[in-house]
Write an enzyme that holds these catalytic residues in place. Structure first.
Site, short mmCIF file in Angstrom:
data_model
loop_
_atom_site.label_atom_id
_atom_site.label_comp_id
_atom_site.label_asym_id
_atom_site.label_seq_id
_atom_site.Cartn_x
_atom_site.Cartn_y
_atom_site.Cartn_z
N ARG A 28 0.91 -1.11 -0.17
CA ARG A 28 0.15 -0.07 -0.05
C ARG A 28 1.10 1.27 0.21
NH1 ARG A 28 -2.86 0.53 6.34
NH2 ARG A 28 -1.10 1.06 7.06
N GLU A 79 -3.24 7.38 7.37
CA GLU A 79 -1.95 7.28 8.11
C GLU A 79 -1.02 7.82 6.83
OE1 GLU A 79 -2.61 3.82 11.24
OE2 GLU A 79 -1.62 3.24 9.42
N GLU A 103 -8.11 5.15 14.97
CA GLU A 103 -8.07 3.52 15.10
C GLU A 103 -7.31 3.11 16.22
OE1 GLU A 103 -5.99 2.04 11.82
OE2 GLU A 103 -6.84 3.31 10.23
#
Length: 673
Positions: A117, A156, A314
């Site tokens: 990612r 993030e 999160e």
């Protein structure tokens, strides 16, 4: 801006509860069950679309929204709020295939391939062009959606690609340097390029600090860290501006990573750009005292929110997937961790993720709905947590007020841990964490704030290993002390300016006059070496560091009994105006830190909870109307008792003098106004 929190039946703000929802991983027939179970659990806010780029834009310009329309309609109809992501966190394969030049490159020249990612260079104009186009399309389609409470940019940012060393980044770095310094001679001065024949005659000669035959220029490394943080932030700002223009009134956030193993982003700069400060935090499972690191990070996140409420975007309801040993939370730990965040300013507790994945790199990451389904401990504890949050919902919107501050700066963190320093054992977070622990163990709340902020509201200010500091920030500390504050500065603070140039004349440079000491030489200790410090007649163990220290106005409060600095001052104090400035020239053991902190608290007139059992954490939130709440988290396996008055909200009981908290339990007491 609209409020991102939901409402209880009586109209009061509800503490948000939910997490990341990834419906694209599942067949549509699962979605109905998801919504039904979310309502059963009390979920009222979910993050949707974080990693959906490839499912939304299946080919260049070919947008498929029908599945997302369906999901968002189901959530909205069920009254579940939506934190809608811009889906730009991870580019699809077709984009990196068409533009391999956008892939990130490491310092040694390795091109990082797609397949994980965040496979993009933060400076890539190709990435930004495609990301902004997708962001605009989402905003135009869903910007007026009734259930939309937040926009969520990326995910993030910088988690895996914080620093890219490719030629695109090199060109952007040169532009950034030109803006910062104006001309190449000013750059040469700031970087000290007369050393090792590094002088530049043109910005075109400057490169990122790639792998070199010897140590790279320290200020070059420091500036590249600043540049890299700014480039990632620029991507956020570009998307935020599109969202503000197309979907006005909906707050925009992105999930920070304020945690002890991520250091690449200067979140003080980022916090100024978000509408809501939100953070991701995961416990390091191997650490048996991980709740202490959680407390520090939550206080730092509140500092980024300038003392106001923030959102835990999160955390994991159980194990994570990425640590060497992914140890599951034990019974009760889910609620304890959530209450720690809540006590320190969070107004919502969200998790990654809603439903545990069947495939992919995070399939063994905890979820509110685990692989075992609803007949599981995690589901039962998650249900109880929702009840607890509703029971204490009246704290929503309140703040935290403290008389103690710890100064913290990501720029100082980067500079402190550069190459070729006196001891590899000096780590930036080490003293900050231990001082925070000592305060927490004493039942004293603490704010974690930027060195440049106004410090006049604090009675005690702690400055741990603030290696790099500006003249302005150093002056602010001096002003606060002169006005009556007590301050403690630790070793390896004030040594260099913002360019990583040593402040001459003796250490600790920027704080030398305030402290009334002059250090002529560092005396770091060997890896297995300790020294003894006599403080108030008590013999304390210390390690890592000692110094050749002269008194130039201060008095010696503690002395080295042995070691390379034997007989010299180890802890000093100098009056300054109406306050006093203390200096610790060594790394005291936890017991030594406790002893010193108790002395400082006494001098500053800050009460200590003497009756607080070890392992029991006490914090407070307050509202503007005078209401206050005492939070108690018992991290031990024994029952705890402490003095309290008021009404305990979790159990709905009156407290008249003594609060009893069961082993591993929590309590929230509404105190008398």
């Amino acid at each position: 801006m609209q409020d991102w929190r939901g409402r209880l039946a009586d109209g009061r703000a509800r503490l948000a509860y939910g997490g990341d929802y990834n419906p694209e991983q599942w067949a549509p027939e699962v979605w109905d069950e998801d919504v039904r179970l979310m309502r059963q659990l009390g979920v009222d806010l979910v993050t949707v679309g974080v990693f959906s780029w490839a499912d939304i834009e299946v080919a260049p310009g070919e947008l498929h929204f029908s599945w997302l329309d369906d999901v968002l309609e189901r959530l909205t109809s069920a009254g579940i709020g939506i934190d809608l992501a811009t889906a730009t966190a991870s580019p699809p394969a077709w984009l990196t295939r068409a533009h391999p030049e956008m892939l990130p490159v490491t310092a040694d020249g390795t091109v990082l391939s797609p397949g994980g990612r965040q496979a993009f260079c933060p400076s890539s104009p190709v990435y930004r062009e495609h990301a902004l186009r997708l962001c605009r399309a989402l905003a135009e389609r869903y910007g007026a959606l009734g259930g939309l409470r937040l926009w969520h940019v990326g995910n993030e940012l910088g988690c895996h690609n914080a620093r890219c060393y490719c030629d695109v980044s090199a060109a952007a770095f040169r532009v950034w340097l030109q803006r910062r310094y104006g001309d190449v001679e000013t750059l040469n001065s700031a970087w000290g390029t007369s050393f090792w024949s590094q002088r530049y005659t043109d910005f075109a000669e400057v490169l990122p600090p790639r792998v070199t035959p010897a140590i790279a220029n320290p200020t070059q490394q420091l500036d590249f860290a600043r540049f890299s943080s700014d480039e990632l932030l620029a991507n956020f700002v570009a998307e935020r501006d599109v969202l503000h223009a197309v979907s006005p009134g909906v707050p925009v956030t992105t999930n920070f990573m304020v945690t002890s193993h991520v250091s690449e982003m200067d979140y003080w700069a980022w916090a100024r750009e978000v509408d809501v400060v939100s953070n991701d935090h995961y416990l390091i499972a191997e650490d048996r005292h991980a709740h202490r690191e959680l407390a520090f990070c939550a206080d730092l996140t509140r500092g980024l929110a300038e003392g106001g409420p923030w959102l835990l975007m999160e955390t994991s309801p159980s194990a994570v997937n990425w640590q060497p040993r992914n140890i599951a939370r034990r019974p009760g730990e889910l609620t304890r961790s959530a209450l720690q965040h809540l006590a320190r300013g969070a107004d919502g507790i969200l998790f990654f993720q809603w439903r545990a994945s069947r495939a992919g790199a995070e399939k063994y990451h905890g979820a509110l709905l685990p692989h075992a389904g609803t007949d599981s401990r995690v589901w039962r504890e998650s249900t109880q947590l929702r009840r607890t949050l509703d029971a204490v919902a009246e704290v929503a919107g309140s703040s935290v007020e403290n008389r103690v501050a710890i100064l913290f700066d990501w720029n100082a963190w980067w500079a402190c841990e550069l190459d070729s320093h006196p001891s590899t054992d000096v780590r930036y977070l080490d003293r900050a964490h231990d001082l925070h622990r000592a305060l927490t163990d004493a039942g004293v709340g603490v704010d974690v704030v930027h060195p440049d902020r106004d410090l006049s509201s604090y009675d005690l200010i702690l400055v741990p290993t603030l290696y790099s500091v500006t003249d302005e920030a150093a002056a602010r500390l001096g002003q606060a002390v002169a006005a009556g504050a007590t301050a403690l500065v630790t070793y390896f603070s004030g040594i260099v300016d913002e360019h990583d140039h040593v402040r001459l004349g003796g250490y600790p440079g920027a704080y030398r006059d305030l402290l009334g000491v002059r250090v002529t030489e560092f005396l770091p200790l060997r890896a297995d070496e300790t020294t003894t410090v006599s403080l108030d007649g008590v013999q304390l163990v210390a390690d890592v560091w000692s110094e050749d220290l002269e008194l130039t106005g201060a008095e010696a409060v503690g002395t080295f009994v042995d070691g390379p600095a034997q007989g010299q001052p180890a802890v000093t104090r100098q009056p300054h105006g109406d306050g006093a400035a203390w200096y610790a020239a060594t790394r005291l053991s936890p017991t030594g830190t406790d002893t010193l902190v108790r002395r400082l608290l006494d001098e500053a007139g800050i009460p200590v909870l003497e009756a607080l059992p070890p392992g029991v954490e006490v914090t407070r939130r307050r509202a503007g109307d005078g209401r206050g709440w005492l939070f108690v988290v018992n991290h031990t396996e024994a029952p705890a008792e402490l003095p309290a008055q008021g009404h305990e909200l979790v159990t709905d009981t009156s407290i008249d003098g003594v609060l009893r908290v069961p082993p591993g339990g929590v309590a929230v007491v509404r105190e008398p106004t």
